[in-house]
Write a protein that holds these residues in place. Structure first.
Motif, short mmCIF file in Angstrom:
data_model
loop_
_atom_site.label_atom_id
_atom_site.label_comp_id
_atom_site.label_asym_id
_atom_site.label_seq_id
_atom_site.Cartn_x
_atom_site.Cartn_y
_atom_site.Cartn_z
N GLY A 110 -84.96 -27.08 -54.64
CA GLY A 110 -84.16 -25.64 -54.46
C GLY A 110 -82.64 -26.21 -54.33
O GLY A 110 -82.18 -27.21 -54.58
N ASP A 138 -81.73 -21.72 -55.50
CA ASP A 138 -83.35 -21.64 -55.80
C ASP A 138 -83.85 -21.78 -54.34
O ASP A 138 -83.51 -22.68 -53.63
CB ASP A 138 -83.62 -22.74 -56.51
CG ASP A 138 -83.38 -22.55 -58.14
OD1 ASP A 138 -83.16 -21.46 -58.30
OD2 ASP A 138 -83.27 -23.36 -58.85
N ARG A 140 -87.73 -23.17 -52.80
CA ARG A 140 -88.86 -23.74 -53.22
C ARG A 140 -90.18 -22.85 -52.48
O ARG A 140 -89.67 -22.63 -51.00
CB ARG A 140 -89.30 -25.27 -52.72
CG ARG A 140 -90.43 -25.95 -52.70
CD ARG A 140 -90.98 -25.96 -54.18
NE ARG A 140 -90.22 -26.88 -55.21
CZ ARG A 140 -90.35 -28.20 -55.28
NH1 ARG A 140 -91.37 -28.75 -54.61
NH2 ARG A 140 -89.53 -28.93 -55.88
N GLU A 147 -90.35 -22.22 -57.81
CA GLU A 147 -89.20 -21.78 -57.16
C GLU A 147 -88.50 -20.58 -57.77
O GLU A 147 -88.82 -19.83 -58.59
CB GLU A 147 -87.93 -22.91 -57.74
CG GLU A 147 -87.91 -24.16 -57.13
CD GLU A 147 -86.72 -25.04 -57.30
OE1 GLU A 147 -86.70 -26.10 -56.83
OE2 GLU A 147 -86.12 -24.99 -58.49
#
Length: 375
Positions: A110, A138, A140, A147
């Motif tokens: 992420g 992003d 996770r 994601e």
């Protein structure tokens, strides 16, 4: 009318069975949905808000960089009427084929990213050059490879041959992107063949009577020395007698560098969790205060899911990331060696993902003999 939506880019690995790229460098599938609106005249008034979608395949080429190819489309609804001297506009529709690159500057799953693309847009029966860029973040989802995160972008399709009525489409977009396949960055092959037993401590020994043997010359006879190959003071605790003095949660027992706190890794990730970085720094400070420990083996491990080859590379990268953080903290690179055992030494025997199997361990492989010790 010219409009464009920029697709997301990523440099990361998918599940082991996605694509045919070498282990550690595999295709990732990403897609996005969002809202879009023109931000410059005449499109900003003659076209209204609309929606956009795209899909892309991404191939990682370095730790922080991925190359991508994809296709995107956008549709904007009809807005205010055009001036009478110009042809009226209808709904704005465009499609683009593109290539690009994405940069994720920080390690770990992420996180923040930014990207850029160039391509060819088809709109109004014409093909025109297109370019764009965007930023996003992003998150996770769980321990898998999914994601999800927001993005904001700017795209432009260029029409260089119209001075009377500029037709460059400048589009702002905002939406959500989804990626499957995010994992470790491109990985080097393990530095040695994995598997086998831990490398034993190799300190030259001279023949001595059993009752008076003191290999490391620290004044504690081997029969009562908990660390017979690493010099240390005599203590009342038989578990630490003759071992280097413990530093916080780090101590030596025999040839094992025991770390009482766990160094955590996410599923399918070689990156040390931020919460575990202080643990690695404690190990580095311990080695700095014990120069008689000349070399330590950092041994990386993975849990069971995935192929042996994939987990070998993953466990190597975990050990290497620990090594790099220790070097940054002040340990000389020559005192650290890497070993990778993949999934061959599960701490918890299970085929399911298990955090306790995603680990590194430390073994003392070379130590300086104290004065008076065996030559």
């Amino acid at each position: 009318m010219s409009v464009l939506l920029l697709c997301s880019l990523a440099g990361a690995d998918p599940a082991p069975d996605v694509g045919s790229a070498p282990p550690g460098r595999r295709l990732e599938v990403r897609g996005a949905l969002g809202a879009a609106h023109a931000v410059s005249a005449p499109q900003s008034t003659e076209l209204g808000a609309g929606g956009s979608a795209d899909v892309a395949l991404v191939y990682p080429v370095a730790r922080a960089i991925g190359l991508e190819a994809g296709a995107a489309g956008v549709a904007l609804r009809k807005g205010s009427p055009a001036p009478p001297e110009f042809q009226p506009r209808g709904t704005g529709v465009a499609a683009i084929a593109y290539g690009g690159a994405r940069v994720r500057p920080f390690e770990g799953p992420g996180g923040f990213w930014f990207d850029a693309i160039v391509g060819i847009a088809a709109t109004g029966g014409l093909a025109r050059p297109a370019l764009g860029g965007r930023v996003g973040y992003d998150f996770r989802v769980g321990e898998g490879r999914l994601e999800v995160g927001p993005f904001a972008g700017y795209t432009q399709i260029v029409q260089p041959d119209d001075a009377l009525r500029p037709e460059d489409a400048r589009i702002a977009s905002l939406g959500i992107q989804v990626g499957f396949g995010q994992g470790s960055p491109a990985r080097a092959a393990p530095s040695r063949r994995v598997g086998g037993e831990p490398i034993p401590v190799t300190v030259p020994r001279a023949p001595q009577p059993e009752a008076t043997r003191d290999r490391d010359g620290d004044g504690v006879l081997d029969e009562e020395d908990a660390c017979p190959d690493v010099p240390g003071p005599r203590t009342a605790d038989p578990r630490t007698r003759g071992c280097p003095l413990a530093d916080e949660s780090v101590r030596v027992e025999g040839d094992v560098l025991v770390v009482t706190e766990i160094i955590h890794f996410d599923y399918d990730s070689p990156y040390i969790r931020m919460s575990s970085r202080p643990v690695v720094e404690k190990v580095a400070r311990f080695l700095a205060r014990n120069p008689d420990i000349l070399e330590v083996s950092i041994q990386g491990h993975a849990d069971a899911p995935g192929t042996s080859e994939y987990n070998d590379a993953l466990s190597h990268d975990r050990a290497d990331n620990v090594r790099m953080l220790m070097v940054v903290t002040g340990v000389e690179p020559g005192r650290l060696r890497l070993e990778a055992f993949g999934r061959t030494r599960l701490k918890i025997p299970t085929l399911a993902p298990e955090e306790r199997n995603r680990r590194v361990e430390f073994f003392v492989t070379r130590a300086r003999i104290a004065p008076g010790g065996a030559p």
